[in-house]
Write an enzyme that holds these catalytic residues in place. Structure first.
Site, PDB file in Angstrom:
ATOM      1  N   CYS A   2      -1.434   3.301   2.519  1.00 30.95           N
ATOM      2  CA  CYS A   2      -1.229   3.303   3.969  1.00 30.95           C
ATOM      3  C   CYS A   2      -1.497   1.886   4.459  1.00 30.95           C
ATOM      4  O   CYS A   2      -2.075   1.077   3.760  1.00 30.95           O
ATOM      5  CB  CYS A   2      -2.204   4.261   4.627  1.00 30.95           C
ATOM      6  SG  CYS A   2      -2.076   5.915   3.965  1.00 30.95           S
ATOM      7  N   ARG A  27       4.320  -0.184   3.405  1.00 31.18           N
ATOM      8  CA  ARG A  27       3.235   0.385   2.583  1.00 31.18           C
ATOM      9  C   ARG A  27       3.245   1.904   2.633  1.00 31.18           C
ATOM     10  O   ARG A  27       2.683   2.577   1.800  1.00 31.18           O
ATOM     11  CB  ARG A  27       1.883  -0.109   3.087  1.00 31.18           C
ATOM     12  CG  ARG A  27       1.608  -1.583   2.887  1.00 31.18           C
ATOM     13  CD  ARG A  27       0.267  -1.943   3.454  1.00 31.18           C
ATOM     14  NE  ARG A  27      -0.795  -1.234   2.796  1.00 31.18           N
ATOM     15  CZ  ARG A  27      -1.378  -1.667   1.673  1.00 31.18           C
ATOM     16  NH1 ARG A  27      -0.957  -2.792   1.117  1.00 31.18           N
ATOM     17  NH2 ARG A  27      -2.342  -0.991   1.098  1.00 31.18           N
ATOM     18  N   TRP A  81       1.190   7.014   4.394  1.00 37.63           N
ATOM     19  CA  TRP A  81       1.982   7.576   3.287  1.00 37.63           C
ATOM     20  C   TRP A  81       1.178   8.768   2.803  1.00 37.63           C
ATOM     21  O   TRP A  81       0.101   8.620   2.244  1.00 37.63           O
ATOM     22  CB  TRP A  81       2.131   6.547   2.174  1.00 37.63           C
ATOM     23  CG  TRP A  81       3.113   6.944   1.121  1.00 37.63           C
ATOM     24  CD1 TRP A  81       4.464   6.892   1.179  1.00 37.63           C
ATOM     25  CD2 TRP A  81       2.805   7.474  -0.169  1.00 37.63           C
ATOM     26  NE1 TRP A  81       5.019   7.335   0.014  1.00 37.63           N
ATOM     27  CE2 TRP A  81       4.034   7.712  -0.828  1.00 37.63           C
ATOM     28  CE3 TRP A  81       1.633   7.772  -0.841  1.00 37.63           C
ATOM     29  CZ2 TRP A  81       4.110   8.228  -2.105  1.00 37.63           C
ATOM     30  CZ3 TRP A  81       1.713   8.297  -2.121  1.00 37.63           C
ATOM     31  CH2 TRP A  81       2.941   8.525  -2.740  1.00 37.63           C
ATOM     32  N   ASN A 107      -7.407   4.225   4.492  1.00 36.22           N
ATOM     33  CA  ASN A 107      -6.454   4.136   3.386  1.00 36.22           C
ATOM     34  C   ASN A 107      -7.234   4.441   2.122  1.00 36.22           C
ATOM     35  O   ASN A 107      -8.252   3.818   1.853  1.00 36.22           O
ATOM     36  CB  ASN A 107      -5.854   2.730   3.327  1.00 36.22           C
ATOM     37  CG  ASN A 107      -4.920   2.556   2.139  1.00 36.22           C
ATOM     38  OD1 ASN A 107      -4.351   3.540   1.650  1.00 36.22           O
ATOM     39  ND2 ASN A 107      -4.782   1.327   1.663  1.00 36.22           N
ATOM     40  N   GLY A 108      -6.801   5.440   1.353  1.00 33.21           N
ATOM     41  CA  GLY A 108      -7.515   5.785   0.126  1.00 33.21           C
ATOM     42  C   GLY A 108      -7.626   7.301   0.013  1.00 33.21           C
ATOM     43  O   GLY A 108      -6.958   8.037   0.736  1.00 33.21           O
ATOM     44  N   GLU A 488      14.477  -1.201 -16.623  1.00 29.50           N
ATOM     45  CA  GLU A 488      14.266  -1.740 -15.265  1.00 29.50           C
ATOM     46  C   GLU A 488      15.520  -1.559 -14.420  1.00 29.50           C
ATOM     47  O   GLU A 488      15.446  -1.180 -13.246  1.00 29.50           O
ATOM     48  CB  GLU A 488      13.870  -3.216 -15.345  1.00 29.50           C
ATOM     49  CG  GLU A 488      13.883  -3.957 -14.031  1.00 29.50           C
ATOM     50  CD  GLU A 488      12.963  -3.362 -12.966  1.00 29.50           C
ATOM     51  OE1 GLU A 488      12.126  -2.502 -13.289  1.00 29.50           O
ATOM     52  OE2 GLU A 488      13.097  -3.750 -11.795  1.00 29.50           O
ATOM     53  N   LYS A 492      15.622   0.451 -10.840  1.00 25.26           N
ATOM     54  CA  LYS A 492      16.152  -0.132  -9.590  1.00 25.26           C
ATOM     55  C   LYS A 492      17.169   0.810  -8.969  1.00 25.26           C
ATOM     56  O   LYS A 492      17.136   1.104  -7.786  1.00 25.26           O
ATOM     57  CB  LYS A 492      16.823  -1.478  -9.869  1.00 25.26           C
ATOM     58  CG  LYS A 492      15.883  -2.627 -10.036  1.00 25.26           C
ATOM     59  CD  LYS A 492      15.168  -3.075  -8.795  1.00 25.26           C
ATOM     60  CE  LYS A 492      13.809  -2.547  -8.548  1.00 25.26           C
ATOM     61  NZ  LYS A 492      12.777  -2.501  -9.519  1.00 25.26           N
ATOM     62  N   GLU A 495      15.604   4.260  -7.711  1.00 23.58           N
ATOM     63  CA  GLU A 495      14.632   4.258  -6.605  1.00 23.58           C
ATOM     64  C   GLU A 495      15.254   3.851  -5.273  1.00 23.58           C
ATOM     65  O   GLU A 495      14.702   4.185  -4.221  1.00 23.58           O
ATOM     66  CB  GLU A 495      13.419   3.387  -6.920  1.00 23.58           C
ATOM     67  CG  GLU A 495      13.646   1.909  -6.951  1.00 23.58           C
ATOM     68  CD  GLU A 495      12.340   1.143  -7.162  1.00 23.58           C
ATOM     69  OE1 GLU A 495      11.281   1.555  -6.664  1.00 23.58           O
ATOM     70  OE2 GLU A 495      12.384   0.122  -7.848  1.00 23.58           O
ATOM     71  N   HIS A 511      21.192  10.295 -30.443  1.00 20.59           N
ATOM     72  CA  HIS A 511      20.219  11.324 -30.878  1.00 20.59           C
ATOM     73  C   HIS A 511      20.012  12.364 -29.799  1.00 20.59           C
ATOM     74  O   HIS A 511      18.899  12.846 -29.600  1.00 20.59           O
ATOM     75  CB  HIS A 511      18.893  10.649 -31.252  1.00 20.59           C
ATOM     76  CG  HIS A 511      19.022   9.716 -32.421  1.00 20.59           C
ATOM     77  ND1 HIS A 511      19.120  10.141 -33.723  1.00 20.59           N
ATOM     78  CD2 HIS A 511      19.121   8.366 -32.448  1.00 20.59           C
ATOM     79  CE1 HIS A 511      19.258   9.093 -34.516  1.00 20.59           C
ATOM     80  NE2 HIS A 511      19.256   7.997 -33.778  1.00 20.59           N
ATOM     81  N   LYS A 610       5.124   0.682  -1.238  1.00 20.91           N
ATOM     82  CA  LYS A 610       5.170  -0.583  -1.966  1.00 20.91           C
ATOM     83  C   LYS A 610       4.048  -0.719  -2.968  1.00 20.91           C
ATOM     84  O   LYS A 610       4.243  -1.233  -4.056  1.00 20.91           O
ATOM     85  CB  LYS A 610       5.107  -1.758  -0.978  1.00 20.91           C
ATOM     86  CG  LYS A 610       5.150  -3.138  -1.648  1.00 20.91           C
ATOM     87  CD  LYS A 610       6.430  -3.347  -2.410  1.00 20.91           C
ATOM     88  CE  LYS A 610       6.499  -4.695  -3.096  1.00 20.91           C
ATOM     89  NZ  LYS A 610       7.692  -4.817  -3.991  1.00 20.91           N
TER      90      LYS A 610
END
Ligand code: AGP
Length: 615
Positions: A2, A27, A81, A107-108, A488, A492, A495, A511, A610
Site C-alpha cells: 500500500c 503500489r 492493495w 502498510n503491512g 521473462e 511481461k 501480466e 515432452h 509494484k
C-alpha cells in the site's frame, strides 16, 4: 504493497497528500482515503473511497470543500492493495479509534490481529472493517494517556507482523507519529514542514532530503523537525540522505504509459548502470559498493541468487554469467522457497539478493535467513536506501532511475548487466585472463547501443504485436541464456495483457506442452545467434508443423529463420552474455503493444502491485 503518506507544515495538507497518493498509486490501487485535522476546531475529517485516487479527489471536493480543506495543515493518506478484506469503503484506510480522535494508515500485515481484535471486542470496542489494520487504531487509544508517541510504541509492542504506519490525533494538532517494521517508511525533511511516506516518489517533489526509518524505529514528526527513537524510547540517529531523482523523472515524459517511457529509457539506464564501473585497460570491473577485494572474490566458492518474479529471471541469467564467465557454481532460488527450506549455506557461499524495489518481503527474509547462517550477502537493488540495500549493507545499485510501471523493464536489463559485471570481477579473481576480461568489458561498453538498435524497430514490433493481440494462449521458447529470457518475455505478456503466456525450455516442449499447439496458439521463438540457436530453430519447425504461428526474435542477417517464421523481430549481433538485453527489449515492446491493442491498464494491471511487501 500500500502507499501511505503524511504531511505537517504551513501548506495545505489535502493537496500534498492527494498528489503524493497519486505518485504511489502503482503500489496498490483498489481503495483509498485520507484524514485531516481541521485547524479551526481540531476535529479529524476523514474521506474514503473504494476506487482509485481520482475517485478520492472527487470525494474530497464533495466532503471536504474549501474553506475547510484550506484550514488543514496536517493529514495522512493511504492507497490500498487489499490483503485482508475486500476493497470497500469500510475497509479503506485511514481507520479511526473508537473515540474518533486517532486516525491511522498502515502498510503491512498484523499477523496476530485476530486475538488482539477479540480482546478489544471483549472490552467493548466495535470494529467497522474486516481489516487487520483497524486493530492498531483501537490499540493506540487503549494505550493513550496523553502521550501519542508512547501510545503508538506500546501498541506496536503488542503487534506481530509487519507495519509501516502514520498516526494523527485531534489531541495533537501538529504531530504525526510514524513507525516501521518490515514495510518501508521514508521521512522527507523540509524547512518548517515534513513529510512521511512509504515511497520516496511521493516526497521528491517537496524535498530531496530523506531519512529512512529502520525496523522498530518510531518517529515523532512536527513542522519543526523529526525525532526518532526505538520502541523502547531510546533515541536513534538515522542518516539524512540526498535523493538524486528529479521530480521530472517521475512524470511520463510525453509517453503514453510509464512502461513505454521506461522501456525507452533503457539505453540511458544501461549507460548509468555501467558508468564508472568498467576498467577497460585492466579487463575487469569496479563495483565499490561490494566492498570486496580480489582476494575476497577468490574466497567465494558458490553463488546463491535469491529473488522473485522478473528479478528471479534476471538471476537465472546471472547463473549463466557466473558459471560461464567465472567458473563459479551458482544456484538461483525463488526467495519464498529459499527462506523456508532451511537451505544449505557454506561459510564461503555468497548470496545475491536481486530486487528492484529492495522491499520484496520474501527476498528480505531470504537475506535475513542467509545472514543467520553466516553467508556473505550482497544486495542488487535499484532503490537507494531500500530495506535490502540497508540490511545487506553491501552490493550494487542499478542506477536505473525510478521504475514506476508495475511491469519491470529497465530494471531487468540493468540487473542482467550488473550481474555480468559482478561475474567478470569474480572471474578475474580466478581463471579469467586480462585479454578475455578486456573483450567482455568492451562488449559491456556497447550494451546501451544494443538496446537502442531494438528501440529503433518500435513501429515494426508494434505491427507484429497488433497481429496477435487476440490470442488467448501463447508460448515463449528459448534455451541457454535465452531460456530465462523466454520466461521473462512470457511474464511481461501475461501480466499486462492478461493473455495466458508460458515460457518454456525449447527442448521441453515436445515432452507434453506441444499438445497445446494449434493455429490459435502463437509461439515466440527466442533464437538470436547464440549457443543453442540451431536446436531452437528445429523446435520452431515442430511448432509450425502443428500450425502454430511463429514469431522469431532473431539476429540481423540470419536469413535461415525466415522460412520457419510468420513474423521476425531482428536484434543486433552481440556476445551470448549480452544477448538478453536486446532480446528482452523486443519482448517488452511486443508485450506492451499487444496489451495496448487490447486496451489494458498497462501501468497498473489488475490484481498486481509494484512491490510485494507482504509474503
Ligand atoms: C515484474 O514485472 C513484476 N512486477 C514482479 O514479478 C517483480 O519483478 C517482483 O515482484 C520482484 O520485485 P522486486 O524486483 O522489486 O523484488
Amino acid at each position: 504493497m500500500c502507499g501511505i503518506i503524511g504531511y505537517v507544515g504551513p501548506l495545505g495538507a489535502v493537496g500534498i497528500v492527494l498528489s503524493g497518493l497519486q505518485r504511489m498509486e502503482y503500489r496498490g490501487y483498489d481503495s483509498a482515503g485520507l484524514a485531516m485535522l481541521d485547524s479551526a476546531d481540531g476535529a479529524l475529517k476523514r474521506v474514503r473511497v473504494s476506487g482509485k485516487i481520482p475517485d478520492l479527489q472527487r470525494a474530497v471536493e464533495q466532503e471536504l470543500p474549501e474553506p475547510v480543506a484550506g484550514r488543514c495543515h496536517i493529514g495522512i493518506g493511504h492507497t490500498r492493495w487489499a490483503t485482508h478484506g475486500a476493497p470497500t469503503v469500510s475497509n479503506a484506510h485511514p481507520h479511526l479509534s473508537r473515540n474518533g480522535r486517532i486516525a491511522i494508515v498502515h502498510n503491512g500485515i498484523i499477523e496476530n490481529y485476530l486475538p488482539l481484535k477479540q480482546r478489544l471486542i471483549g472490552k467493548g470496542y466495535r470494529f467497522e472493517s474486516e481489516t487487520d489494520s483497524e486493530v492498531l487504531a483501537h490499540l493506540i487509544e487503549e494505550c493513550y494517556d496523553g502521550d501519542l508517541h508512547r501510545a503508538v510504541a506500546m501498541a506496536l509492542e503488542m503487534v506481530e507482523g509487519t507495519y509501516g504506519i502514520a498516526v494523527v490525533s485531534s489531541q495533537h494538532p501538529d504531530v504525526i507519529v510514524a513507525a516501521r517494521k518490515g514495510s518501508p517508511i521514508a521521512l522527507g525533511v523540509g524547512n518548517g514542514e515534513n513529510i512521511v511516506a512509504s515511497d520516496v516518489s511521493a516526497i521528491v517533489n517537496y524535498t530531496t532530503r530523506v531519512i529512512y526509518l529502520d525496523d522498530e524505529d518510531i518517529a515523532t514528526i512536527t513542522p519543526a523537525g523529526v525525532q526518532i527513537s526505538s520502541l523502547k524510547n531510546v533515541p536513534v540517529n538515522r542518516e539524512l540522505r540526498h535523493v538524486d531523482w528529479q521530480p521530472g523523472e517521475l512524470e511520463k515524459g510525453g509517453f503514453e504509459h510509464f512502461m513505454l517511457k521506461e522501456i525507452h529509457e533503457q539505453p540511458e539506464a544501461l549507460a548509468n548502470a555501467i558508468r564508472g564501473r568498467l576498467l577497460e585497460k585492466d579487463g575487469t570491473t569496479r563495483l565499490s559498493g561490494v566492498q570486496m577485494e580480489p582476494a575476497d572474490y577468490a574466497r567465494v566458492s558458490r553463488i546463491i541468487i535469491a529473488a522473485c518474479g522478473t528479478s528471479y529471471f534476471a538471476g537465472m541469467v546471472g547463473k549463466y554469467h557466473f558459471e560461464s564467465l567465472a567458473d563459479l557454481p551458482t544456484e538461483v532460488e525463488q526467495a519464498a522457497e529459499f527462506r523456508y527450506r532451511n537451505p544449505i549455506i557454506e561459510r564461503d557461499s555468497c548470496l545475491l539478493a536481486v530486487s528492484q524495489s529492495g522491499e520484496t518481503a520474501d527476498t528480505i527474509e531470504a537475506v535475513r535467513e542467509a545472514r543467520r547462517k553466516g553467508a556473505n550477502v550482497l544486495g542488487i537493488c535499484n532503490v537507494v536506501g531500500s530495506t535490502i540495500a540497508r540490511e545487506t549493507g553491501r552490493g550494487v545499485y542499478l542506477h536505473a532511475g525510478p521504475e514506476i510501471s508495475v511491469a519491470s523493464t529497465k530494471a531487468f536489463s540493468c540487473q542482467v548487466v550488473v550481474l555480468a559485471m559482478l561475474a567478470i570481477a569474480f572471474g578475474r579473481a580466478r581463471r579469467m585472463s586480462a585479454g578475455v576480461g578486456r573483450d567482455l568489458v568492451a562488449g559491456l561498453a556497447r550494451v546501451p547501443q544494443l538496446a537502442e538498435a531494438v528501440l529503433r524497430q518500435t513501429d515494426h514490433i508494434r505491427q507484429v504485436a497488433e497481429k496477435y493481440a487476440d490470442a488467448e494462449h501463447c508460448f515463449y521458447l528459448g534455451r541457454g541464456y535465452m531460456y530465462p529470457v523466454a520466461l521473462e518475455g512470457a511474464l511481461k505478456l501475461k501480466e499486462i495483457s492478461y493473455i495466458h503466456a508460458e515460457g518454456y525450455h525449447a527442448a521441453e516442449l515436445k515432452h507434453g506442452p506441444i499438445a497445446l499447439l494449434d493455429e490459435t496458439v502463437p509461439v515466440v521463438a527466442v533464437v538470436p545467434d547464440v549457443h543453442g540457436r540451431s536446436k531452437t530453430v528445429n523446435n520452431m519447425q515442430e511448432c509450425r508443423a502443428r500450425k502454430s504461428p511463429v514469431i522469431a526474435i532473431a539476429t540481423e542477417g540470419d536469413d535461415e529463420v525466415d522460412q520457419f517464421a510468420d513474423d521476425i523481430i531482428r536484434v543486433p549481433p552481440c556476445p551470448d552474455f549480452l544477448a538478453p538485453v536486446p532480446v528482452v527489449v523486443a519482448e517488452q515492446l511486443l508485450a506492451y503493444y499487444i496489451a495496448r491493442k487490447r486496451g489494458c491498464p498497462i501501468d497498473q494491471p489488475r490484481n498486481l502491485a509494484k512491490s510485494v511487501t507482504v509474503e
